[in-house]
Design a protein around this motif. Sequence first.
Motif, mmCIF file in Angstrom:
data_model
loop_
_atom_site.group_PDB
_atom_site.id
_atom_site.type_symbol
_atom_site.label_atom_id
_atom_site.label_comp_id
_atom_site.label_asym_id
_atom_site.label_seq_id
_atom_site.Cartn_x
_atom_site.Cartn_y
_atom_site.Cartn_z
ATOM 1 N N TRP A 123 121.760 24.190 14.479
ATOM 2 C CA TRP A 123 122.090 22.614 14.921
ATOM 3 C C TRP A 123 122.388 21.849 13.892
ATOM 4 O O TRP A 123 123.618 21.116 13.904
ATOM 5 C CB TRP A 123 120.776 22.132 15.802
ATOM 6 N N GLY A 124 121.770 21.781 12.787
ATOM 7 C CA GLY A 124 122.059 20.654 11.695
ATOM 8 C C GLY A 124 121.022 20.471 10.740
ATOM 9 O O GLY A 124 120.147 21.717 10.551
ATOM 10 N N PRO A 125 120.856 19.713 9.842
ATOM 11 C CA PRO A 125 119.967 19.384 8.773
ATOM 12 C C PRO A 125 118.649 19.446 9.363
ATOM 13 O O PRO A 125 117.618 19.704 8.488
ATOM 14 C CB PRO A 125 120.454 18.229 8.031
ATOM 15 N N GLY A 126 118.146 19.041 10.269
ATOM 16 C CA GLY A 126 116.678 18.812 10.812
ATOM 17 C C GLY A 126 116.267 20.291 11.463
ATOM 18 O O GLY A 126 115.335 20.179 11.832
ATOM 19 N N CYS A 127 117.046 21.115 11.427
ATOM 20 C CA CYS A 127 116.743 22.565 12.105
ATOM 21 C C CYS A 127 116.996 23.719 10.943
ATOM 22 O O CYS A 127 117.736 23.691 10.023
ATOM 23 C CB CYS A 127 117.747 22.731 13.010
ATOM 24 N N ASN A 128 115.828 24.363 10.921
ATOM 25 C CA ASN A 128 115.856 25.490 10.022
ATOM 26 C C ASN A 128 116.269 26.944 10.623
ATOM 27 O O ASN A 128 115.964 27.936 10.064
ATOM 28 C CB ASN A 128 114.529 25.664 9.225
ATOM 29 N N GLY A 129 116.754 26.801 11.810
ATOM 30 C CA GLY A 129 117.237 28.157 12.634
ATOM 31 C C GLY A 129 118.066 28.968 11.560
ATOM 32 O O GLY A 129 118.019 30.149 11.621
ATOM 33 N N ALA A 130 119.063 28.341 11.011
ATOM 34 C CA ALA A 130 120.113 29.075 10.248
ATOM 35 C C ALA A 130 119.186 29.803 8.867
ATOM 36 O O ALA A 130 119.706 30.797 8.422
ATOM 37 C CB ALA A 130 121.128 28.141 9.753
ATOM 38 N N THR A 131 118.340 29.164 8.422
ATOM 39 C CA THR A 131 117.549 29.654 7.350
ATOM 40 C C THR A 131 116.775 30.893 7.814
ATOM 41 O O THR A 131 116.877 31.789 7.203
ATOM 42 C CB THR A 131 116.505 28.462 7.016
ATOM 43 N N ARG A 132 116.221 30.811 9.077
ATOM 44 C CA ARG A 132 115.509 31.898 9.691
ATOM 45 C C ARG A 132 116.663 33.173 9.912
ATOM 46 O O ARG A 132 116.319 34.080 9.558
ATOM 47 C CB ARG A 132 114.790 31.475 10.770
ATOM 48 N N ALA A 133 117.727 32.821 10.383
ATOM 49 C CA ALA A 133 118.723 33.641 10.720
ATOM 50 C C ALA A 133 119.288 34.281 9.558
ATOM 51 O O ALA A 133 119.284 35.650 9.496
ATOM 52 C CB ALA A 133 119.861 33.203 11.570
#
Length: 156
Positions: A93-103
Motif C-alpha cells: 500500500w504505502g509507507p504506513g504498511c510493511n507488507g512489501a517488507t514481509r513479501a
Amino acid sequence: MTTENPVLRVPPAAPATAAAHFRASLAFHADVSDVAAAFAAGGDPGFVLLDSRSTAAWDQGHIPGAVHLPTALIPEQAEQLLDRAVPVVAYCWGPGCNGATRAALALAELGFQVKEMLGGFEYWAREGFAYETWEGPGQRAADPLTAPAQDADCGC
C-alpha cells in the motif's frame, strides 16, 4: 541556560560509515520514480514488479505491468510465477504498511534477489503515474507535495 540540540544529541556517523549505510539502503530499496522511469524506457526493465496485496486491493488499483502475488501465497506460488534469475521489486500500500517488507523477506528466504519499492501504491498514484483498477485505467494529477508539478524529473 543551554539547551541540547535534539538533532545532534547523537552525532552523525563518520562519512565512511554513512556511505556504507546509504549504499546498503539503495541495494534494498527502489523508489516509484525510478520504477516508473524503468518502465517508461520501454523494453525489459530488468526486474519484475510484484504487488503483494490482497485481490481486493489489487482490484482497487495496481501498477500496470505488475505481477500479483499476495504475501501469504509467496511460499507456495513464487516458484511458478517468478524466475530466480530476475530481480523482484515488491510493493504494497504505502509507507504506513510493511507488507512489501514481509513479501521481500519471504522472497529473499526463497532465494530471490529482491528490493522493496518505497512509497508503495500510494506514492505511485500520488506522483501521478497511471494505474489500473477493476473498472479500467486511472491516473491522478501529481501531488505537488510528493512530485514536481511542472517537471517529470525531481532532480533526486
